[in-house]
Design an enzyme around this catalytic site. Sequence first.
Site, PDB file in Angstrom:
ATOM      1  N   GLU A 129       0.866  -1.196   0.000  1.00 56.17           N
ATOM      2  CA  GLU A 129       0.000   0.000   0.000  1.00 56.17           C
ATOM      3  C   GLU A 129       0.893   1.233   0.000  1.00 56.17           C
ATOM      4  O   GLU A 129       1.677   1.420   0.925  1.00 56.17           O
ATOM      5  CB  GLU A 129      -0.931   0.003   1.214  1.00 56.17           C
ATOM      6  N   GLN A 141      -0.554   7.690   5.674  1.00 54.03           N
ATOM      7  CA  GLN A 141       0.673   7.290   4.981  1.00 54.03           C
ATOM      8  C   GLN A 141       1.651   8.465   5.083  1.00 54.03           C
ATOM      9  O   GLN A 141       1.253   9.618   4.925  1.00 54.03           O
ATOM     10  CB  GLN A 141       0.381   6.978   3.507  1.00 54.03           C
ATOM     11  N   ASP A 272      -7.776  -3.640   7.908  1.00 50.46           N
ATOM     12  CA  ASP A 272      -6.846  -2.505   7.864  1.00 50.46           C
ATOM     13  C   ASP A 272      -6.334  -2.219   9.284  1.00 50.46           C
ATOM     14  O   ASP A 272      -6.108  -1.073   9.659  1.00 50.46           O
ATOM     15  CB  ASP A 272      -7.504  -1.263   7.247  1.00 50.46           C
TER      16      ASP A 272
HETATM   17 ZN   LIG Z   1      -4.720   3.143   3.408  1.00 47.35          ZN
END
Ligand SMILES: [Zn+2]
Length: 387
Positions: A129, A141, A272
Amino acid sequence: MKLIKNVTVVSPDVYMPKASILVDGDIIIKVFAPGKETPFTSEVIDGEGLMAMPGFFDIHTHGTLGADVMHGEEEAIRKIAKGKISEGVTSFLPTTLTAPFEDLQKAMRAVADYAENRAYAKVPGVHIEGPYINENCAGAQNPAFIRLPNTQEIEALNNLYNISVVSLAVEKQGAMEFVHDMSKQGIMCSAAHTAATYHQLKSAKRNGLRHLTHYCNQMTPLHHREIGLVGAGIMESDLKLELICDKIHLSPEMIQLIFKVQDIDNLMLITDSMEASGLEDGRYDIGGLAVNVQEGVATLDSGNLAGSTLKFNVGLRNIYQLTGIPLEKLVKTTSYNQAKSLGMEGIGKIEAGYKADLVLLDNDFEVVQTYIDGELTYDAASIQEHQ
Ligand SMILES: [Zn+2]
């Protein structure tokens, strides 16, 4: 041989109370309807009052119990694999974050090392990812390491261990060629952390992209003059949607809407989950960014969600309670759809010839036992005894 008897078998399009499952080694040999004569076996497990489902397949998880894939250590992958079996997960794709190439290499090696001495959940591949994402949709991120799609980089990582999915922003320069290259190599591309338009997504689809990563989160919202990627997820019949059904990343009503308008064959539950999953509220880290976890909700200081603390079995309970869709349909979203989309065989059904990767759950979706390749690898009762 092993017989798991008196269980309600819940498998895609099958709901069979008081059934028995015959396992030989790592394979399901036969499922017996109630009342049918079962053979004598050396081992019999009485699953009275429990549901048996195909082991769950979490194709998007960064960590749990204080371990993160990006720690780059075999021990971290082992810890995640051990934590995941208590959620009924028998296979998962360790998922990386936006990071320097060297850190991704380390993570790949750690997964390869774990796979060689696997003791808990299976790791059929890795989910990359980032780092090829849109700065404006980075979420949790780390923007410092965002870069342009790079086929050579993925090929080098793929040499260390099998890559199954790459999540990227399809509007990046060179993204279409990248998606095309990946598709030719059998690597699934998934749109993520993206400001792409509906038409850009269509182009990516023509090049082989078929997944939307954590659908609705960090992607172009639905607007009546530009339906974006949220619109694409409703409109297209050949896209598969990752869903974080924690009722935070998707509101209860959004979960209901998605299950109402999309074909269930296109929906895939994911967690996740990040390292704080299974731990207390407090301060954590994700890819070098500080995370605050309060009442199970993980956020950056900016307020952006930073992965979940969701357990896979709880996600299933949530969609069951919210949608009321029969379990023999909902169960497709827990492993079968994922495995089918990624071309992995023998995963996702309780049927002769399938792998004996099984989870036994009570009526409240609490995991009681998890079997991997026919072996009992998690047993809630024996864990309680030892506490
Ligand atoms: Zn993500």
